[in-house]
Design an enzyme around this catalytic site. Structure first.
Site, mmCIF file in Angstrom:
data_model
loop_
_atom_site.group_PDB
_atom_site.id
_atom_site.type_symbol
_atom_site.label_atom_id
_atom_site.label_comp_id
_atom_site.label_asym_id
_atom_site.label_seq_id
_atom_site.Cartn_x
_atom_site.Cartn_y
_atom_site.Cartn_z
ATOM 1 N N GLU A 213 -20.262 -41.312 80.571
ATOM 2 C CA GLU A 213 -21.635 -41.133 81.069
ATOM 3 C C GLU A 213 -22.458 -40.241 80.143
ATOM 4 O O GLU A 213 -23.501 -39.725 80.536
ATOM 5 C CB GLU A 213 -21.609 -40.549 82.480
ATOM 6 C CG GLU A 213 -20.928 -41.478 83.470
ATOM 7 C CD GLU A 213 -20.938 -40.948 84.893
ATOM 8 O OE1 GLU A 213 -21.787 -40.109 85.231
ATOM 9 O OE2 GLU A 213 -20.088 -41.396 85.681
ATOM 10 N N LYS A 343 -23.202 -44.914 96.976
ATOM 11 C CA LYS A 343 -23.186 -45.845 95.839
ATOM 12 C C LYS A 343 -23.212 -47.241 96.436
ATOM 13 O O LYS A 343 -22.227 -47.651 97.083
ATOM 14 C CB LYS A 343 -21.884 -45.709 95.057
ATOM 15 C CG LYS A 343 -21.675 -44.418 94.294
ATOM 16 C CD LYS A 343 -20.202 -44.353 93.869
ATOM 17 C CE LYS A 343 -19.927 -43.326 92.819
ATOM 18 N NZ LYS A 343 -18.454 -43.122 92.673
HETATM 19 C C1 2PG Z 1 -17.946 -40.953 90.494
HETATM 20 C C2 2PG Z 1 -18.537 -42.024 89.617
HETATM 21 C C3 2PG Z 1 -19.782 -41.597 88.891
HETATM 22 P P1 2PG Z 1 -17.177 -44.059 88.779
HETATM 23 O O1 2PG Z 1 -16.723 -40.801 90.591
HETATM 24 O O2 2PG Z 1 -18.666 -40.280 91.196
HETATM 25 O O3 2PG Z 1 -19.580 -40.456 88.108
HETATM 26 O O4 2PG Z 1 -17.582 -42.514 88.730
HETATM 27 O O5 2PG Z 1 -18.413 -44.840 88.695
HETATM 28 O O6 2PG Z 1 -16.260 -44.228 87.582
HETATM 29 O O7 2PG Z 1 -16.454 -44.254 90.074
HETATM 30 MG MG MG Z 2 -16.980 -39.290 92.280
#
Ligand code: 2PG
Ligand code: MG
Length: 427
Positions: A213, A343
């Site tokens: 990131e 998310k």
């Molecule tokens: C998290 C995310 C974003 P990933 O763990 O919060 O940083 O990571 O998208 O790899 O799950």
């Molecule tokens: Mg996380």
């Protein structure tokens, strides 16, 4: 009432160069919307299924042609020529068509791309901004911009794993708490990031590598050294740690938890010792948010983690909750957390994400709207975080275009609305 005329879909590549899905939705009026979806690396076990082709000869099985074909065939057959009064109607049609508990038939990547492309098309048709449209979907009347939480240092899954001695925790993030605007927040974070990069170059002899990131991945001796370095960078940049800039951590501890124990930088800790350790960290450093401090299936110990952290920091659930209303309800009932990491691709439609948001809000929780470690140049996340009234937004660092697309969109929204950034998180 918007009628879907046509769906389009192609496989595109995300910021790690891995395939993902981009969909388009054309309405009868000719107005269209498009959306690309992100993809995680440090995923929770309860996330909706991201459909991958599994053909090892192509992108090591990560291709998304099946998901694209699902949009062009099954989903198109089910929605084209039909009118949908609301986003909820469209999403329910997708959920019914999929018919599984984790979207393994159509793929959450296919479904979410269509869900957001439809939202964009409808917003365009009605002449609404996308954030205003998302606000209406979520029933939110909040007129604020989310506080930034910006990735400074990374370890574990976002920085090549821990096999080569990498740091166990996933992210150390900056929270520009005293900044009154997105504009000032970005300038603050940029300054700390530059000082951190210079500090790393002095200390380790070469500029640090960057992680997925865009955060720095210096060869520090463990998590505590990484947090110390963040505080030193803030001070060098002329900020007072805890007053101007604070820290958020994504511990992502599911990824170093096995058989009931946590392996933190070579040390073996049981759940109680892990909670004690995190309690010591929030007492020692200006940490205002701790994400996934315990593993996603260590439910039993989360209430004690929350009690331990609550005077200092949010107990934020990511892998624990997976933006899944059933898991959020369980966490509310048991007092396992007090903040939701939202998310949308963990659950697969906008409507279910809005339901997750509502549950969290009704319980008095804070909400951090988050990107994934694999992102695209699409910027809908900024509109989503504003429209959903997120307290915080987590996009990653400030050095890569897939992240900057969202930061730049926040700057535009700020200019357009002049809304204030939400107040300091808790402290
Ligand atoms: C998290 C995310 C974003 P990933 O763990 O919060 O940083 O990571 O998208 O790899 O799950
Ligand atoms: Mg996380």
């Amino acid at each position: 009432m918007p009628t879907i005329k046509q769906l389009t879909a192609i496989e595109v590549l995300d910021s790690r160069g891995r395939p993902t899905v981009k969909a388009g939705c054309v309405l009868d009026s000719g107005v269209a919307g498009e959306a690309s979806v992100p993809s995680g690396a440090s995923t929770g076990a309860a996330e909706a299924l991201e459909l991958r082709d599994g053909d090892r000869r192509r992108y090591r099985g990560l291709g998304c042609r099946k998901a694209v074909m699902n949009i062009l065939n099954a989903i198109s057959d089910a929605v084209c020529g039909r009118s949908f009064d609301t986003q909820g109607d469209l999403d329910q049609r997708l959920i019914d068509l999929d018919g599984t508990d984790n979207k393994r038939n159509l793929g959450a990547n296919a479904m979410l791309a269509v869900s957001i492309a439809f939202a964009r098309a409808v917003a365009a048709e009605t002449g609404e901004t996308l954030y205003a449209h998302f606000a209406r979907l979520a029933g939110s009347s909040t007129q604020t911009l989310p506080r930034l939480t910006v990735n400074l240092f990374s370890g574990n899954k976002h920085a090549g794993g821990t096999d080569g001695g990498g740091v166990a925790i996933q992210d150390v993030l900056l929270v520009p708490g005293s900044a009154a605007s997105i504009d000032e927040s970005l300038a603050t974070v940029w300054s700390v990031y530059q000082h951190a990069a210079e500090l790393c170059a002095e200390r380790f002899g070469s500029p640090p590598l960057t992680a997925d990131e865009g955060g720095l991945a210096p060869p520090v001796d463990g998590c505590e050294a990484m947090i110390d370095l963040a505080v030193e960078a803030m001070t060098r940049a002329g900020y007072e740690p805890g007053r101007n800039v604070a820290i958020a951590l994504d511990i992502a501890s599911s990824h170093f938890y096995r058989d009931g124990v946590y392996t933190l930088d070579g040390e073996t800790l049981d759940s109680e010792s892990m909670i004690e350790r995190l309690g010591a960290w929030v007492a020692r450093w200006p940490i205002v948010s701790v994400e996934d401090g315990l593993a996603e299936d260590d439910w039993e110990h989360w209430p004690s983690l929350r009690d331990t952290l609550s005077d200092h920091a949010l107990t934020l659930g990511d892998d624990l909750l997976c933006t899944n209303p059933a898991r959020i309800e369980r966490a509310i009932d048991t007092g396992a957390a007090d903040a939701l990491l939202l998310k949308v691709n963990q659950i697969g439609t906008l409507t279910e994400s809005a339901a997750a948001l509502k549950l969290a809000r009704d319980a008095g929780w804070q909400v951090t709207v988050s990107a994934r470690s694999g992102e695209t140049e699409d910027n809908w996340l900024a509109d989503l975080a504003v429209g959903f009234g997120g307290d915080q937004i987590k996009i990653g660092s400030i050095t890569q275009s897939e992240r900057l697309a969202k930061y730049n969109r926040l700057l535009e929204i700020e200019r357009e609305t002049d809304w204030p950034v939400v107040g300091w998180p808790r402290r």
